[in-house]
Motif scaffolding. Sequence first.
Motif, short mmCIF file in Angstrom:
data_model
loop_
_atom_site.label_atom_id
_atom_site.label_comp_id
_atom_site.label_asym_id
_atom_site.label_seq_id
_atom_site.Cartn_x
_atom_site.Cartn_y
_atom_site.Cartn_z
N ALA A 27 -93.47 22.30 -17.11
CA ALA A 27 -92.93 23.66 -17.05
C ALA A 27 -94.04 24.69 -17.18
N ASP A 30 -95.94 25.25 -14.22
CA ASP A 30 -95.07 25.83 -13.19
C ASP A 30 -94.82 24.88 -12.02
N THR A 33 -91.23 25.29 -10.58
CA THR A 33 -91.06 26.48 -9.74
C THR A 33 -91.74 26.29 -8.39
N LEU A 87 -85.58 24.01 -14.77
CA LEU A 87 -86.78 24.59 -15.37
C LEU A 87 -87.60 25.40 -14.37
N ARG A 89 -88.44 28.79 -12.66
CA ARG A 89 -88.26 30.19 -13.05
C ARG A 89 -87.16 30.86 -12.23
N SER A 94 -81.88 29.51 -15.49
CA SER A 94 -83.14 28.85 -15.80
C SER A 94 -83.32 28.62 -17.30
N TYR A 96 -86.37 27.69 -18.25
CA TYR A 96 -87.83 27.74 -18.35
C TYR A 96 -88.27 28.43 -19.63
#
Length: 335
Positions: A27, A30, A33, A87, A89, A94, A96
């Motif tokens: 996470a 990223d 995402t 997770l 964004r 979300s 996250y």
Amino acid sequence: MTPPEPTDVMMQLLGGFQVSQAVYVVAKLDVLTMLDEARGLLTVSELAEKSGAQVEPLRRLLRTLASLGLFTLDGDRVSLAPIGATLSRNASASLYGAAIMWMETHYAPFSDLLHTLRTGEPAAAHYLGKPFFDWVNENPDRSQQFSNAMASVTSGLRTGMFDDYPLPGGELIADIGGADGSVLVELIKDLPDRRGIVFDLPPVVPAARSTITAQGLDGRVEAVGGDFFDSVPAADIYVLSYILHDWDDDAAIRVLQSAAKAGGSGARVLIVESIVPDGSEPHLAKMVDLTMLGMLTGMERTQAEYESLLNAAGISIDRVVATPTPYSIIEATVS
């Protein structure tokens, strides 16, 4: 299907700390995402380059997390599974922010949980050298991180909670400890005859003002800073959403007394909490209670325990409204 061996289950439980760290790392990098935005497959090498990770450690980490359902691996190519997508964004609900906040604020203090069981002092207070909320609120960035994370968690879990819920009568609604104001906005956005106040600590007020403005409610809702242990604004209805569970009984009663004093006889109080059921069946409240045990002086409570709190503050329960979420709405009236 043959049930797993008890030792296999226990090994999974004991290794949970490693899994949570692994999930935190992907996470934080990223990765989730990136996969979400790619709308398809990326290779491990592409993800490593984009995230700044080393290829082989990332490959091994993704392989482990794929076995837990976060990803799908096809040779060197990686795609996002529904669990992992939570997770990103960009996910509608979300998690996250919660993943980052929990691992950066809760993970290390939980190493002192044994201290809690031996002394009664929250592990976080012992580890950090001060109560958790004091530590959070001494740093504006940390306070914002916590507020945003809690808003994302509760917004996802409470989806549908207020569907068809008839808000009791009263023009002015005060959301006490209202964080970013999302709960109050959800309650009154379609009720043009209602006005609102989001009340929370001064460092949290900017987040609430941003939400109010974004929802076009500047004329009907204001954000006010203060300490709910000292006093709260006068209102017809008080909403305490996921607040009382943060505090021990004495502190929770003080919060309720602040509302009772400001609202006066006949004021309504709406408490949104996850109520602990009797028995040993799994329930979100029981897992959250573990967080409370390690981090704060608060606790998750049964319906009878909430009734005792309210009575001690001069407030009587009218009814408990079950919702399609893990939360219930306790409706009460100041005597």
